[in-house]
Write an enzyme that holds these catalytic residues in place. Structure first.
Site, PDB file in Angstrom:
ATOM      1  CE  LYS A 222       4.313  -5.649   4.872  1.00 38.98           C
ATOM      2  NZ  LYS A 222       3.195  -5.276   3.972  1.00 38.98           N
ATOM      3  NE  ARG A 232       0.175  -2.556  10.416  1.00 37.96           N
ATOM      4  CZ  ARG A 232       0.716  -3.674  10.923  1.00 37.96           C
ATOM      5  NH1 ARG A 232       0.600  -3.843  12.487  1.00 37.96           N
ATOM      6  NH2 ARG A 232       1.511  -4.350  10.439  1.00 37.96           N
ATOM      7  CE  LYS A 251      -1.125  -6.506   8.799  1.00 37.51           C
ATOM      8  NZ  LYS A 251      -1.166  -5.656   7.785  1.00 37.51           N
ATOM      9  CD  GLU A 267       9.685 -15.119   1.627  1.00 38.62           C
ATOM     10  OE1 GLU A 267       9.180 -15.065   0.485  1.00 38.62           O
ATOM     11  OE2 GLU A 267       8.936 -15.509   2.464  1.00 38.62           O
ATOM     12  CE  LYS A 282       6.154  -1.959   4.211  1.00 43.55           C
ATOM     13  NZ  LYS A 282       4.717  -2.144   3.940  1.00 43.55           N
ATOM     14  CB  SER A 308       4.250   5.007   7.952  1.00 42.66           C
ATOM     15  OG  SER A 308       3.905   3.851   8.560  1.00 42.66           O
ATOM     16  CE1 TYR A 347       3.550   6.933   2.794  1.00 44.92           C
ATOM     17  CE2 TYR A 347       5.497   6.031   4.144  1.00 44.92           C
ATOM     18  CZ  TYR A 347       4.297   5.793   3.744  1.00 44.92           C
ATOM     19  OH  TYR A 347       3.670   4.640   3.706  1.00 44.92           O
TER      20      TYR A 347
HETATM   21  C1  PBG Z   1      -0.191  -3.543   3.727  1.00 47.53           C
HETATM   22  C2  PBG Z   1       0.821  -2.600   3.807  1.00 47.53           C
HETATM   23  C3  PBG Z   1       1.328  -2.031   4.872  1.00 47.53           C
HETATM   24  C4  PBG Z   1       2.531  -1.068   4.488  1.00 47.53           C
HETATM   25  C5  PBG Z   1       2.299  -1.281   3.059  1.00 47.53           C
HETATM   26  N1  PBG Z   1       1.474  -1.980   2.688  1.00 47.53           N
HETATM   27  C6  PBG Z   1       1.056  -2.411   6.163  1.00 47.53           C
HETATM   28  C7  PBG Z   1       1.112  -3.929   6.918  1.00 47.53           C
HETATM   29  O1  PBG Z   1       1.820  -4.713   6.342  1.00 47.53           O
HETATM   30  O2  PBG Z   1       0.758  -3.728   7.986  1.00 47.53           O
HETATM   31  C8  PBG Z   1       3.193  -0.295   5.528  1.00 47.53           C
HETATM   32  C9  PBG Z   1       3.837   0.929   4.990  1.00 47.53           C
HETATM   33  C10 PBG Z   1       4.192   1.805   5.788  1.00 47.53           C
HETATM   34  O3  PBG Z   1       4.365   1.605   7.122  1.00 47.53           O
HETATM   35  O4  PBG Z   1       4.668   2.952   5.384  1.00 47.53           O
HETATM   36  N2  PBG Z   1       0.124  -4.994   3.446  1.00 47.53           N
END
Ligand code: PBG
Length: 363
Positions: A222, A232, A251, A267, A282, A308, A347
Protein backbone atom coordinates in the site's frame (compact mmCIF):
# COMPACT_ATOMS: atom_id res chain seq x y z
CA UNK A 1 17.21 3.73 -53.73
CA UNK A 2 18.23 6.20 -56.36
CA UNK A 3 16.09 9.23 -57.04
CA UNK A 4 15.37 7.84 -60.52
CA UNK A 5 14.00 4.65 -58.94
CA UNK A 6 12.01 6.64 -56.42
CA UNK A 7 10.47 8.66 -59.19
CA UNK A 8 9.62 5.47 -61.05
CA UNK A 9 8.00 3.91 -57.98
CA UNK A 10 5.89 7.00 -57.51
CA UNK A 11 4.70 6.79 -61.10
CA UNK A 12 3.79 3.09 -60.76
CA UNK A 13 1.79 3.70 -57.57
CA UNK A 14 0.02 6.68 -59.10
CA UNK A 15 -1.02 4.41 -62.00
CA UNK A 16 -2.19 1.66 -59.60
CA UNK A 17 -4.36 4.10 -57.68
CA UNK A 18 -5.70 5.88 -60.74
CA UNK A 19 -6.71 2.59 -62.36
CA UNK A 20 -8.13 0.93 -59.20
CA UNK A 21 -5.50 -1.80 -59.32
CA UNK A 22 -4.71 -1.96 -55.56
CA UNK A 23 -5.02 -5.77 -55.66
CA UNK A 24 -1.69 -5.82 -57.45
CA UNK A 25 0.09 -4.82 -54.25
CA UNK A 26 1.10 -7.84 -52.20
CA UNK A 27 3.65 -8.37 -49.45
CA UNK A 28 5.12 -11.82 -49.07
CA UNK A 29 4.52 -12.28 -45.30
CA UNK A 30 4.61 -15.56 -43.38
CA UNK A 31 3.36 -14.08 -40.13
CA UNK A 32 0.19 -12.05 -40.15
CA UNK A 33 -1.05 -11.60 -36.54
CA UNK A 34 -4.17 -9.96 -37.92
CA UNK A 35 -5.41 -13.41 -39.04
CA UNK A 36 -6.64 -14.03 -35.50
CA UNK A 37 -8.31 -10.63 -35.24
CA UNK A 38 -10.54 -11.04 -38.31
CA UNK A 39 -13.81 -11.85 -36.57
CA UNK A 40 -15.31 -11.52 -33.12
CA UNK A 41 -15.42 -15.33 -32.91
CA UNK A 42 -11.69 -15.63 -33.55
CA UNK A 43 -10.91 -12.79 -31.18
CA UNK A 44 -12.96 -14.48 -28.45
CA UNK A 45 -11.13 -17.79 -29.03
CA UNK A 46 -7.68 -16.33 -28.47
CA UNK A 47 -8.61 -13.84 -25.74
CA UNK A 48 -6.17 -14.27 -22.87
CA UNK A 49 -8.05 -12.56 -20.05
CA UNK A 50 -11.64 -11.84 -19.11
CA UNK A 51 -13.69 -10.09 -16.46
CA UNK A 52 -16.43 -11.58 -14.33
CA UNK A 53 -18.51 -10.04 -11.51
CA UNK A 54 -17.03 -12.78 -9.30
CA UNK A 55 -13.65 -10.99 -9.63
CA UNK A 56 -15.02 -7.85 -8.02
CA UNK A 57 -15.01 -6.71 -4.41
CA UNK A 58 -17.41 -3.79 -3.99
CA UNK A 59 -16.35 -1.09 -1.46
CA UNK A 60 -19.20 0.58 0.41
CA UNK A 61 -19.33 3.50 2.83
CA UNK A 62 -21.63 3.28 5.85
CA UNK A 63 -22.75 6.10 8.13
CA UNK A 64 -24.79 6.51 11.30
CA UNK A 65 -27.67 8.48 9.81
CA UNK A 66 -30.83 7.07 8.25
CA UNK A 67 -30.38 8.61 4.78
CA UNK A 68 -28.24 8.05 1.71
CA UNK A 69 -25.62 10.76 1.20
CA UNK A 70 -23.78 11.49 -2.01
CA UNK A 71 -20.01 12.09 -2.00
CA UNK A 72 -18.81 15.13 -3.94
CA UNK A 73 -15.63 13.69 -5.44
CA UNK A 74 -17.14 10.24 -6.05
CA UNK A 75 -20.30 10.66 -8.15
CA UNK A 76 -22.35 7.45 -8.08
CA UNK A 77 -20.88 6.29 -4.74
CA UNK A 78 -22.77 7.04 -1.54
CA UNK A 79 -22.66 6.85 2.21
CA UNK A 80 -25.37 4.35 3.15
CA UNK A 81 -27.31 4.00 6.36
CA UNK A 82 -27.27 0.41 7.64
CA UNK A 83 -30.87 -0.05 6.39
CA UNK A 84 -30.11 1.25 2.90
CA UNK A 85 -26.86 -0.72 2.82
CA UNK A 86 -28.83 -3.97 2.78
CA UNK A 87 -30.63 -2.92 -0.41
CA UNK A 88 -27.40 -1.91 -2.13
CA UNK A 89 -25.68 -5.16 -1.18
CA UNK A 90 -28.71 -7.12 -2.46
CA UNK A 91 -28.44 -5.20 -5.76
CA UNK A 92 -24.74 -6.14 -5.99
CA UNK A 93 -25.59 -9.78 -5.24
CA UNK A 94 -28.22 -9.80 -8.01
CA UNK A 95 -25.55 -8.53 -10.42
CA UNK A 96 -23.26 -11.46 -9.53
CA UNK A 97 -20.97 -9.68 -7.06
CA UNK A 98 -19.99 -11.97 -4.20
CA UNK A 99 -17.90 -9.79 -1.88
CA UNK A 100 -18.26 -6.33 -0.36
CA UNK A 101 -15.87 -4.34 1.84
CA UNK A 102 -17.23 -1.87 4.38
CA UNK A 103 -15.81 1.51 5.46
CA UNK A 104 -17.36 3.56 8.30
CA UNK A 105 -17.94 7.29 8.50
CA UNK A 106 -17.66 7.62 12.25
CA UNK A 107 -19.27 10.53 14.09
CA UNK A 108 -16.74 13.17 15.17
CA UNK A 109 -17.86 12.74 18.79
CA UNK A 110 -16.65 9.12 18.76
CA UNK A 111 -13.18 9.88 17.45
CA UNK A 112 -10.32 9.79 19.96
CA UNK A 113 -6.53 9.90 19.87
CA UNK A 114 -6.28 6.13 20.26
CA UNK A 115 -9.27 5.31 18.03
CA UNK A 116 -10.67 2.86 20.61
CA UNK A 117 -14.10 3.03 18.93
CA UNK A 118 -12.63 0.62 16.35
CA UNK A 119 -13.18 -2.30 18.73
CA UNK A 120 -16.59 -1.29 20.06
CA UNK A 121 -18.75 -4.39 19.51
CA UNK A 122 -21.76 -2.16 19.00
CA UNK A 123 -19.95 0.22 16.68
CA UNK A 124 -21.14 0.99 13.17
CA UNK A 125 -19.15 -1.72 11.38
CA UNK A 126 -20.02 -4.65 13.69
CA UNK A 127 -23.70 -3.61 13.50
CA UNK A 128 -23.58 -3.38 9.70
CA UNK A 129 -21.87 -6.80 9.45
CA UNK A 130 -24.42 -8.48 11.73
CA UNK A 131 -27.30 -6.99 9.75
CA UNK A 132 -25.85 -8.09 6.40
CA UNK A 133 -25.08 -11.58 7.67
CA UNK A 134 -28.64 -11.86 8.92
CA UNK A 135 -30.30 -10.66 5.70
CA UNK A 136 -27.79 -11.86 3.07
CA UNK A 137 -25.77 -14.64 4.71
CA UNK A 138 -24.13 -15.81 1.48
CA UNK A 139 -22.46 -12.49 0.69
CA UNK A 140 -18.76 -12.52 1.60
CA UNK A 141 -17.93 -9.62 3.89
CA UNK A 142 -14.51 -8.05 3.99
CA UNK A 143 -13.54 -5.39 6.52
CA UNK A 144 -10.89 -2.70 6.70
CA UNK A 145 -8.58 -2.74 9.70
CA UNK A 146 -6.90 0.58 10.56
CA UNK A 147 -7.54 3.39 13.02
CA UNK A 148 -7.97 6.34 10.64
CA UNK A 149 -11.81 6.50 10.55
CA UNK A 150 -11.81 6.39 14.37
CA UNK A 151 -8.82 8.65 15.08
CA UNK A 152 -9.15 12.39 15.69
CA UNK A 153 -5.62 12.66 14.26
CA UNK A 154 -6.65 10.94 11.02
CA UNK A 155 -3.83 8.39 11.10
CA UNK A 156 -3.97 4.62 10.69
CA UNK A 157 -2.09 4.19 13.95
CA UNK A 158 -1.80 5.83 17.35
CA UNK A 159 0.21 9.08 17.18
CA UNK A 160 2.53 9.73 20.14
CA UNK A 161 2.86 13.15 21.77
CA UNK A 162 6.07 13.57 19.70
CA UNK A 163 4.14 12.97 16.48
CA UNK A 164 5.38 9.39 15.88
CA UNK A 165 2.92 6.83 14.54
CA UNK A 166 3.47 4.01 17.03
CA UNK A 167 3.81 0.53 15.58
CA UNK A 168 3.53 -2.13 18.28
CA UNK A 169 0.91 -0.30 20.37
CA UNK A 170 -1.20 0.16 17.24
CA UNK A 171 -0.95 -3.53 16.34
CA UNK A 172 -2.51 -4.38 19.70
CA UNK A 173 -5.55 -2.24 18.82
CA UNK A 174 -5.75 -3.69 15.31
CA UNK A 175 -5.90 -7.21 16.78
CA UNK A 176 -8.81 -6.23 19.00
CA UNK A 177 -10.54 -4.54 16.02
CA UNK A 178 -10.08 -7.70 13.91
CA UNK A 179 -11.50 -9.99 16.59
CA UNK A 180 -14.58 -7.77 17.02
CA UNK A 181 -15.15 -7.80 13.26
CA UNK A 182 -14.78 -11.59 13.16
CA UNK A 183 -17.21 -11.96 16.07
CA UNK A 184 -19.75 -9.88 14.14
CA UNK A 185 -19.42 -12.29 11.19
CA UNK A 186 -16.73 -10.91 8.85
CA UNK A 187 -15.27 -13.46 6.43
CA UNK A 188 -12.12 -11.60 5.40
CA UNK A 189 -10.15 -9.18 7.56
CA UNK A 190 -8.31 -6.49 5.57
CA UNK A 191 -5.50 -4.73 7.45
CA UNK A 192 -4.87 -1.48 5.54
CA UNK A 193 -2.70 0.19 8.16
CA UNK A 194 0.81 -0.89 7.03
CA UNK A 195 2.14 -1.42 10.57
CA UNK A 196 4.97 -3.98 10.74
CA UNK A 197 4.03 -7.43 11.99
CA UNK A 198 0.29 -6.85 12.00
CA UNK A 199 -0.66 -9.77 9.76
CA UNK A 200 1.03 -12.31 12.05
CA UNK A 201 -0.38 -10.70 15.18
CA UNK A 202 -3.92 -10.56 13.74
CA UNK A 203 -3.65 -14.22 12.62
CA UNK A 204 -2.67 -15.22 16.14
CA UNK A 205 -5.42 -13.12 17.76
CA UNK A 206 -8.07 -14.58 15.43
CA UNK A 207 -6.88 -18.14 16.04
CA UNK A 208 -6.84 -17.65 19.81
CA UNK A 209 -10.48 -16.63 19.70
CA UNK A 210 -11.46 -19.60 17.53
CA UNK A 211 -11.65 -17.72 14.22
CA UNK A 212 -9.13 -19.89 12.38
CA UNK A 213 -11.44 -19.91 9.34
CA UNK A 214 -11.60 -16.14 9.01
CA UNK A 215 -9.15 -15.09 6.28
CA UNK A 216 -6.74 -12.18 6.00
CA UNK A 217 -6.61 -10.12 2.82
CA UNK A 218 -3.58 -7.98 3.49
CA UNK A 219 -2.99 -4.55 2.01
CA UNK A 220 0.52 -5.81 1.28
CA UNK A 221 1.93 -3.10 -0.97
CA UNK A 222 0.00 0.00 0.00
CA UNK A 223 1.65 3.16 -1.24
CA UNK A 224 1.56 6.66 0.31
CA UNK A 225 -0.58 7.89 -2.56
CA UNK A 226 -2.41 11.07 -3.47
CA UNK A 227 -5.04 8.89 -5.16
CA UNK A 228 -6.81 8.33 -1.82
CA UNK A 229 -8.07 11.93 -1.68
CA UNK A 230 -11.74 11.32 -2.51
CA UNK A 231 -11.90 8.41 -0.03
CA UNK A 232 -10.70 10.67 2.76
CA UNK A 233 -13.40 13.13 1.78
CA UNK A 234 -15.99 10.33 1.96
CA UNK A 235 -14.97 9.43 5.51
CA UNK A 236 -13.65 12.82 6.57
CA UNK A 237 -10.54 10.90 7.67
CA UNK A 238 -7.57 12.89 6.37
CA UNK A 239 -4.64 13.53 8.77
CA UNK A 240 -5.19 16.76 10.68
CA UNK A 241 -3.95 18.56 13.79
CA UNK A 242 -6.67 19.44 16.27
CA UNK A 243 -4.48 19.54 19.35
CA UNK A 244 -0.98 20.89 19.98
CA UNK A 245 0.44 17.50 19.06
CA UNK A 246 2.65 17.57 15.96
CA UNK A 247 0.63 15.46 13.51
CA UNK A 248 2.44 14.06 10.47
CA UNK A 249 0.69 15.59 7.45
CA UNK A 250 0.95 12.46 5.35
CA UNK A 251 1.27 8.70 5.83
CA UNK A 252 4.78 8.27 4.43
CA UNK A 253 6.29 6.84 7.64
CA UNK A 254 4.16 3.71 7.24
CA UNK A 255 2.73 3.55 3.71
CA UNK A 256 5.25 2.71 0.96
CA UNK A 257 7.26 5.18 -1.10
CA UNK A 258 5.85 5.36 -4.66
CA UNK A 259 9.46 5.19 -5.90
CA UNK A 260 9.96 1.64 -4.57
CA UNK A 261 9.23 -1.67 -6.26
CA UNK A 262 11.63 -4.22 -4.72
CA UNK A 263 10.36 -3.28 -1.28
CA UNK A 264 6.91 -4.56 -2.31
CA UNK A 265 8.42 -8.03 -2.66
CA UNK A 266 9.81 -7.82 0.88
CA UNK A 267 6.36 -6.82 2.16
CA UNK A 268 4.79 -9.72 0.22
CA UNK A 269 7.28 -12.24 1.63
CA UNK A 270 6.62 -11.02 5.18
CA UNK A 271 2.84 -11.14 4.74
CA UNK A 272 3.05 -14.66 3.36
CA UNK A 273 5.23 -15.84 6.23
CA UNK A 274 2.88 -14.18 8.71
CA UNK A 275 -0.14 -16.02 7.28
CA UNK A 276 -1.88 -13.72 4.81
CA UNK A 277 -4.38 -15.53 2.56
CA UNK A 278 -4.61 -12.88 -0.18
CA UNK A 279 -2.12 -10.11 -1.08
CA UNK A 280 -3.26 -6.69 -2.28
CA UNK A 281 -1.64 -3.90 -4.26
CA UNK A 282 -2.96 -0.39 -3.80
CA UNK A 283 -3.50 1.88 -5.73
CA UNK A 284 -3.99 -0.19 -8.89
CA UNK A 285 -3.55 1.69 -12.11
CA UNK A 286 -0.27 3.49 -11.37
CA UNK A 287 1.13 0.26 -9.84
CA UNK A 288 0.45 -2.39 -12.49
CA UNK A 289 4.15 -3.28 -12.42
CA UNK A 290 3.83 -4.14 -8.72
CA UNK A 291 0.86 -6.40 -9.41
CA UNK A 292 2.92 -8.11 -12.11
CA UNK A 293 5.94 -8.52 -9.82
CA UNK A 294 3.92 -9.97 -6.95
CA UNK A 295 2.27 -12.35 -9.41
CA UNK A 296 5.76 -13.68 -10.28
CA UNK A 297 6.79 -13.90 -6.62
CA UNK A 298 3.78 -15.50 -4.97
CA UNK A 299 1.27 -18.25 -5.59
CA UNK A 300 -1.33 -16.57 -3.37
CA UNK A 301 -4.35 -14.82 -4.92
CA UNK A 302 -3.59 -11.18 -5.67
CA UNK A 303 -6.05 -8.30 -5.40
CA UNK A 304 -5.76 -4.85 -6.98
CA UNK A 305 -7.47 -1.83 -5.41
CA UNK A 306 -8.83 0.53 -8.08
CA UNK A 307 -8.92 3.40 -5.59
CA UNK A 308 -11.13 6.44 -5.13
CA UNK A 309 -8.90 8.86 -7.06
CA UNK A 310 -8.82 6.53 -10.07
CA UNK A 311 -12.61 6.35 -9.91
CA UNK A 312 -12.97 10.12 -9.58
CA UNK A 313 -10.77 10.79 -12.63
CA UNK A 314 -12.84 8.50 -14.85
CA UNK A 315 -16.10 9.96 -13.57
CA UNK A 316 -14.93 13.53 -14.12
CA UNK A 317 -13.65 12.95 -17.66
CA UNK A 318 -16.80 11.00 -18.56
CA UNK A 319 -19.02 13.78 -17.20
CA UNK A 320 -17.17 16.24 -19.46
CA UNK A 321 -17.82 13.92 -22.41
CA UNK A 322 -14.08 13.44 -22.91
CA UNK A 323 -14.01 9.66 -22.61
CA UNK A 324 -16.51 6.84 -22.96
CA UNK A 325 -17.03 5.66 -19.37
CA UNK A 326 -18.07 2.07 -20.08
CA UNK A 327 -15.15 1.34 -22.41
CA UNK A 328 -12.58 3.03 -20.21
CA UNK A 329 -13.78 1.27 -17.05
CA UNK A 330 -13.81 -2.20 -18.62
CA UNK A 331 -10.41 -1.63 -20.26
CA UNK A 332 -8.97 -0.46 -16.93
CA UNK A 333 -10.38 -3.40 -14.98
CA UNK A 334 -9.05 -5.80 -17.62
CA UNK A 335 -5.58 -4.27 -17.24
CA UNK A 336 -5.52 -5.46 -13.61
CA UNK A 337 -6.31 -9.02 -14.69
CA UNK A 338 -3.68 -8.85 -17.44
CA UNK A 339 -1.08 -7.63 -14.93
CA UNK A 340 -1.83 -10.70 -12.80
CA UNK A 341 -4.56 -9.75 -10.34
CA UNK A 342 -7.27 -12.30 -9.51
CA UNK A 343 -9.51 -9.86 -7.65
CA UNK A 344 -10.34 -6.19 -8.09
CA UNK A 345 -11.70 -3.84 -5.46
CA UNK A 346 -13.60 -1.22 -7.43
CA UNK A 347 -16.31 1.37 -6.92
CA UNK A 348 -17.33 0.61 -10.54
CA UNK A 349 -18.28 -2.97 -9.54
CA UNK A 350 -22.06 -2.73 -10.09
CA UNK A 351 -21.81 -0.73 -13.33
CA UNK A 352 -19.14 -3.05 -14.67
CA UNK A 353 -21.19 -6.14 -13.77
CA UNK A 354 -24.18 -4.62 -15.59
CA UNK A 355 -22.13 -3.82 -18.71
CA UNK A 356 -20.61 -7.31 -18.75
CA UNK A 357 -24.09 -8.87 -18.57
CA UNK A 358 -25.33 -6.63 -21.41
CA UNK A 359 -22.31 -7.57 -23.55
CA UNK A 360 -23.01 -11.28 -22.91
CA UNK A 361 -26.66 -10.88 -23.92
CA UNK A 362 -25.69 -9.08 -27.10
CA UNK A 363 -23.04 -11.64 -28.07
C1 PBG B 1 -7.67 3.45 5.43
C2 PBG B 1 -7.88 3.27 3.98
C3 PBG B 1 -7.66 4.19 2.95
C4 PBG B 1 -8.14 3.60 1.79
C5 PBG B 1 -8.59 2.33 2.13
N1 PBG B 1 -8.41 2.14 3.49
C6 PBG B 1 -7.16 5.59 2.97
C7 PBG B 1 -5.79 5.85 3.45
O1 PBG B 1 -4.98 4.95 3.66
O2 PBG B 1 -5.51 7.02 3.66
C8 PBG B 1 -8.18 4.25 0.44
C9 PBG B 1 -9.19 3.71 -0.51
C10 PBG B 1 -9.47 4.57 -1.70
O3 PBG B 1 -8.87 5.63 -1.93
O4 PBG B 1 -10.36 4.18 -2.48
N2 PBG B 1 -6.49 3.01 5.95
Amino acid sequence: MTSVNLGLRKLVYRAIYDHHLLFLIHMDLTYRPRRLRRSSGLRAMVREHSLSPADFIYPLFVHEGSDVQSIGAMPGANRWSVDHLVGEVQRAWDLGIRCVVLFPKVSESLKTEDGAECFNENGLIPRAIRRLKQDLPEMTIMTDVALDPYSCDGHDGIVSSEGIVLNDETVEFLCRQSVVQAQAGADLIGPSDMMDGRVGAIREALDEEGFENVGIISYTAKYASAYYGPFREALDSAPRAETDKPIPKDKSTYQMDPANAREAITEAQLDEQEGADILMVKPGLAYLDIIYRLRQESELPIAAYNVSGEYAMVKAAAACGWIDEESVVLETLLSFKRAGADLILTYHACDAAKWLAQARNEA
